[in-house]
Write a protein that holds these residues in place. Structure first.
Motif, PDB file in Angstrom:
ATOM      1  N   MET A  60       0.848  -1.193   0.000  1.00 25.16           N
ATOM      2  CA  MET A  60       0.000   0.000   0.000  1.00 25.16           C
ATOM      3  C   MET A  60       0.885   1.245   0.000  1.00 25.16           C
ATOM      4  O   MET A  60       2.054   1.189   0.373  1.00 25.16           O
ATOM      5  CB  MET A  60      -0.923   0.005   1.212  1.00 25.16           C
ATOM      6  N   THR A  61       0.307   2.337  -0.436  1.00 28.41           N
ATOM      7  CA  THR A  61       0.997   3.616  -0.440  1.00 28.41           C
ATOM      8  C   THR A  61       0.519   4.427   0.757  1.00 28.41           C
ATOM      9  O   THR A  61      -0.687   4.608   0.943  1.00 28.41           O
ATOM     10  CB  THR A  61       0.705   4.401  -1.727  1.00 28.41           C
TER      11      THR A  61
ATOM     12  N   GLN B 287       1.420  -4.643   3.068  1.00 27.41           N
ATOM     13  CA  GLN B 287       0.117  -4.471   3.726  1.00 27.41           C
ATOM     14  C   GLN B 287       0.187  -4.581   5.249  1.00 27.41           C
ATOM     15  O   GLN B 287      -0.497  -3.859   5.946  1.00 27.41           O
ATOM     16  CB  GLN B 287      -0.885  -5.505   3.197  1.00 27.41           C
ATOM     17  N   ASN B 288       0.986  -5.509   5.770  1.00 32.79           N
ATOM     18  CA  ASN B 288       1.040  -5.703   7.224  1.00 32.79           C
ATOM     19  C   ASN B 288       2.282  -5.067   7.841  1.00 32.79           C
ATOM     20  O   ASN B 288       2.842  -5.573   8.800  1.00 32.79           O
ATOM     21  CB  ASN B 288       0.958  -7.195   7.571  1.00 32.79           C
ATOM     22  N   ALA B 289       2.701  -3.921   7.312  1.00 34.20           N
ATOM     23  CA  ALA B 289       3.907  -3.241   7.781  1.00 34.20           C
ATOM     24  C   ALA B 289       3.711  -2.648   9.173  1.00 34.20           C
ATOM     25  O   ALA B 289       2.611  -2.252   9.563  1.00 34.20           O
ATOM     26  CB  ALA B 289       4.295  -2.128   6.817  1.00 34.20           C
TER      27      ALA B 289
ATOM     28  N   ASP C 199       4.480   3.426  19.014  1.00 29.02           N
ATOM     29  CA  ASP C 199       5.017   2.072  19.162  1.00 29.02           C
ATOM     30  C   ASP C 199       5.500   1.560  17.811  1.00 29.02           C
ATOM     31  O   ASP C 199       4.698   1.245  16.926  1.00 29.02           O
ATOM     32  CB  ASP C 199       3.935   1.149  19.726  1.00 29.02           C
ATOM     33  N   ASP C 200       6.825   1.463  17.645  1.00 30.14           N
ATOM     34  CA  ASP C 200       7.411   1.029  16.373  1.00 30.14           C
ATOM     35  C   ASP C 200       7.020  -0.392  15.995  1.00 30.14           C
ATOM     36  O   ASP C 200       7.040  -0.747  14.826  1.00 30.14           O
ATOM     37  CB  ASP C 200       8.940   1.135  16.418  1.00 30.14           C
ATOM     38  N   ARG C 201       6.675  -1.227  16.978  1.00 29.36           N
ATOM     39  CA  ARG C 201       6.336  -2.627  16.690  1.00 29.36           C
ATOM     40  C   ARG C 201       4.888  -2.793  16.250  1.00 29.36           C
ATOM     41  O   ARG C 201       4.521  -3.820  15.685  1.00 29.36           O
ATOM     42  CB  ARG C 201       6.595  -3.495  17.918  1.00 29.36           C
ATOM     43  N   LYS C 202       4.065  -1.812  16.514  1.00 23.77           N
ATOM     44  CA  LYS C 202       2.643  -1.902  16.192  1.00 23.77           C
ATOM     45  C   LYS C 202       2.431  -1.813  14.673  1.00 23.77           C
ATOM     46  O   LYS C 202       3.113  -1.053  13.983  1.00 23.77           O
ATOM     47  CB  LYS C 202       1.902  -0.755  16.886  1.00 23.77           C
ATOM     48  N   LYS C 203       1.501  -2.594  14.165  1.00 24.04           N
ATOM     49  CA  LYS C 203       1.189  -2.601  12.733  1.00 24.04           C
ATOM     50  C   LYS C 203       0.423  -1.337  12.365  1.00 24.04           C
ATOM     51  O   LYS C 203      -0.348  -0.796  13.169  1.00 24.04           O
ATOM     52  CB  LYS C 203       0.350  -3.831  12.366  1.00 24.04           C
TER      53      LYS C 203
ATOM     54  N   ILE D 254      -4.566   2.681   9.605  1.00 19.29           N
ATOM     55  CA  ILE D 254      -3.970   3.208   8.377  1.00 19.29           C
ATOM     56  C   ILE D 254      -4.200   2.227   7.240  1.00 19.29           C
ATOM     57  O   ILE D 254      -3.887   1.047   7.343  1.00 19.29           O
ATOM     58  CB  ILE D 254      -2.468   3.484   8.571  1.00 19.29           C
ATOM     59  N   ARG D 255      -4.742   2.732   6.153  1.00 20.35           N
ATOM     60  CA  ARG D 255      -5.034   1.946   4.951  1.00 20.35           C
ATOM     61  C   ARG D 255      -4.324   2.566   3.749  1.00 20.35           C
ATOM     62  O   ARG D 255      -3.684   3.609   3.862  1.00 20.35           O
ATOM     63  CB  ARG D 255      -6.545   1.909   4.686  1.00 20.35           C
ATOM     64  N   ASN D 256      -4.520   1.952   2.594  1.00 20.48           N
ATOM     65  CA  ASN D 256      -3.906   2.438   1.354  1.00 20.48           C
ATOM     66  C   ASN D 256      -4.309   3.890   1.075  1.00 20.48           C
ATOM     67  O   ASN D 256      -5.468   4.261   1.214  1.00 20.48           O
ATOM     68  CB  ASN D 256      -4.334   1.542   0.188  1.00 20.48           C
ATOM     69  N   ARG D 257      -3.351   4.692   0.722  1.00 19.20           N
ATOM     70  CA  ARG D 257      -3.490   6.114   0.366  1.00 19.20           C
ATOM     71  C   ARG D 257      -3.851   7.023   1.540  1.00 19.20           C
ATOM     72  O   ARG D 257      -4.259   8.164   1.339  1.00 19.20           O
ATOM     73  CB  ARG D 257      -4.496   6.305  -0.768  1.00 19.20           C
ATOM     74  N   ASP D 258      -3.726   6.536   2.767  1.00 20.90           N
ATOM     75  CA  ASP D 258      -3.957   7.396   3.927  1.00 20.90           C
ATOM     76  C   ASP D 258      -2.749   8.308   4.138  1.00 20.90           C
ATOM     77  O   ASP D 258      -1.647   8.014   3.679  1.00 20.90           O
ATOM     78  CB  ASP D 258      -4.210   6.569   5.188  1.00 20.90           C
TER      79      ASP D 258
END
Length: 131
Positions: free
Chosen positions: A41-42, A59-61, A107-111, A117-121
């Motif tokens: 996703m962007t 997607q699961n970054a 939190d850096d570990r949180k997805k 947050i979704r694509n193009r957010d």
């Protein structure tokens, strides 16, 4: 190396990859293909100066993966434009937060999807307040 560069030049002429710069890296091609297949996703990152930087992540970054992707994107752009060669990312992350919908991405570990947050957010830099 010359053969590789020629093949890369032909590849970038494909309609799917025509948005990429002429000095494209294999990583950028992989990101663009993953984006087209829905595996990435962007996320648009709005800098303090108002500039918006499109960053491609899986997607699961996690938040940390977004930060690393932003760093790679900025470094590649600087190398291509010949601008400032070194930024202190340690200073940037010590001075600024990334935020989404008014919430700090602390939190850096949180997805990213855990923050909604979704694509193009759009995610923004907000200066940290002194304690």
């Amino acid at each position: 190396m010359e053969l590789f560069q020629e093949a890369l030049a032909r590849l970038v002429q494909d309609p799917l990859l025509c948005d990429l710069p002429p000095q494209v890296t294999a990583e950028e091609i992989g990101s663009q293909v993953a984006l087209e297949y829905g595996q990435a996703m962007t996320v648009r990152v709005c800098k303090a100066d108002g500039e918006t930087v499109p960053v491609v992540v899986v997607q699961n970054a996690s938040v940390l993966e977004l930060k690393k992707a932003l760093r790679r994107h900025i470094q590649l752009r600087q190398a291509r434009q010949g601008g400032v060669q070194h930024l202190s990312w340690k200073y940037i992350w010590r001075t600024y937060h990334l935020t989404y919908a008014g919430e700090k991405l602390a939190d850096d570990r949180k997805k990213l999807r855990e923050y909604g947050i979704r694509n193009r957010d759009e995610v923004s830099f907000i200066k940290k307040l002194r304690k």
